[in-house]
Write an enzyme that holds these catalytic residues in place. Sequence first.
Site, short mmCIF file in Angstrom:
data_model
loop_
_atom_site.label_atom_id
_atom_site.label_comp_id
_atom_site.label_asym_id
_atom_site.label_seq_id
_atom_site.Cartn_x
_atom_site.Cartn_y
_atom_site.Cartn_z
N HIS A 181 -6.84 -64.42 -54.28
CA HIS A 181 -7.66 -65.63 -54.07
C HIS A 181 -7.76 -66.44 -55.35
CE1 HIS A 181 -9.01 -63.56 -50.36
NE2 HIS A 181 -9.06 -62.50 -51.15
N SER A 302 4.49 -87.46 -71.62
CA SER A 302 3.80 -88.58 -70.96
C SER A 302 4.00 -89.83 -71.81
CB SER A 302 2.32 -88.25 -70.83
OG SER A 302 1.57 -89.46 -70.77
N LYS A 308 0.63 -84.41 -74.00
CA LYS A 308 1.06 -83.79 -72.73
C LYS A 308 2.44 -83.14 -72.80
CE LYS A 308 -0.51 -84.26 -69.00
NZ LYS A 308 -0.72 -85.39 -68.10
N GLU A 315 7.31 -78.76 -60.73
CA GLU A 315 6.72 -79.60 -59.69
C GLU A 315 7.77 -80.08 -58.70
OE1 GLU A 315 2.97 -81.62 -62.01
OE2 GLU A 315 4.97 -82.11 -62.69
#
Length: 519
Positions: A181, A302, A308, A315
């Site tokens: 979980h 970024s 970043k 992704e």
Amino acid sequence: MIDSSDNRNALGRALFDRHGAKKMTQTNLWGGRFQKPPAEALKRFNDSISFDINLVEEDIAGSVAWAQALGRAHVITAAETEIILGALHEIQIEHRTSGFADFGNQEDVHSFVEARLAETIGPLAGRLHTGRSRNDQVATDLRLWLCQAVRTARNHTVDVAEVLAIHAQAEAGTPMPGYTHLQQAEVITFGHWCMAYVAMLMRDVDRFDSLLKRADECPLGSGALAGTPLDLDRHRLARALGFDRPTENSLDAVSDRDTAVEYLFAVTLLFGHMSRLAEDLIIYSTQEFGFVELPDEYATGSSRMPQKKNPDVLELVRGHAGRLIGELTGLLALLKGLPLAYNKDLQLDKEPLFRTAALLNDAMPALAGLLSGLKVHQEVMYEKASSDSLLATEISDSMAARGVPFREAHEIVSKRVAEAAKLKMSLRELGPSVAITERDLRALDVDLALSRKTSFGGSAPWRVRAAAKEAKTKIAVLRGAAQLVQDESRTAAQAPEAMRSGMDRADENSFSTEGGQTP
Ligand code: ARG
């Protein structure tokens, strides 16, 4: 044998000249019944050459095998067979060197190859289509293409599994928190996490291998739907194309796309696995977790926020996993209501397959590269793995080991955990209680906890090390098998060898000039 193709084609051209040259790529296959040419709008909607030209190698290989079968059945003479084989070889060379300048107004790869053949050898080209149909032709081309695509997918999968198994061996004893979980659950090792994905990938490899066995059937010789009237040996034809056997029912053979569905399913499931891995690593590489760091060359920045380091590769894997489900369900929906046998809907089976193969070629090397350069922050994981919330179960286990029923121990420890949380203390700081002994508290030790998970498949470092070692051995065997499969398949899926071996056979026996006669 290849050298003699010049002579063959000289012969072919002479024959062609006798019949008069004509730009065959400008004619179409089914003009006879029609009084008007196809409308531009029909062609734009109907034609598939823009994407099925991707099957040109397979189409040529299929035509080579068919020409030889026609020769053996004495439908064409040995000399005619030679001429056709030589011209097909020329088309193949043209494809591999300069590529085709234009497709004329041909509808699909099958009509294009035949028209190109006609440009070289004239009306003899028309004999090649004796007893076959574009329906068994396209089924054969696609099956050849798919078998190769499955092998490629499987080898990409083995590559990623190997990178993970190498990490697993190196990090077999590196503790990290395990989650259920997404809540801290029990201590595992980073190696054990890697091996979980190796297990999934090994099943994927197995799926590719087993689907290859089912796919290993040759539709050629099924004709349009009813079979072919020619007396030819379909078993031999299948073997000439590198297949294990011919398909069993002509109606099914021209309309069956099970292999395509299975391929999309196997890749979709593979991406489902890789998407879970991607999601884990996206989380583990956040500032909040800091378990791993992506290699610079597989991360992006970024344009606005200089700090970043973005996990775009991961992704995109996750994103494509979603899109693949669409490809798979799209094909299933395409097939579900089709009456037997061939229907033009089936033309739409190809683009999702080509997209999927291209995706694998881009995604899997990127993922393998990212994984092999992944930096593992052992100290961060160790520290997080030492928290009470991960080790509480160890106290219950220790109590259970000295005879306290586990359910009771669980209750006692969970109350103690709540108490500790209320007092903002650790279980160790809270110390022993009436029910929890000093000895039970000694179980709050990461390494001890890990060393106790010795069951087969468990996370004890020696178990993980052994599992990783075994996986690496298996992977080496799979690689060996891949090599073998590649070598064998070359005759099937790659036209030059198919043609060369075919020509050798033709010269050896089946096509002696005296023997072959046109009926
Ligand atoms: N381009 C077609 C396809 O991909 C080839 C088969 C055409 N057959 C036919 N009966 N129109 O399915």
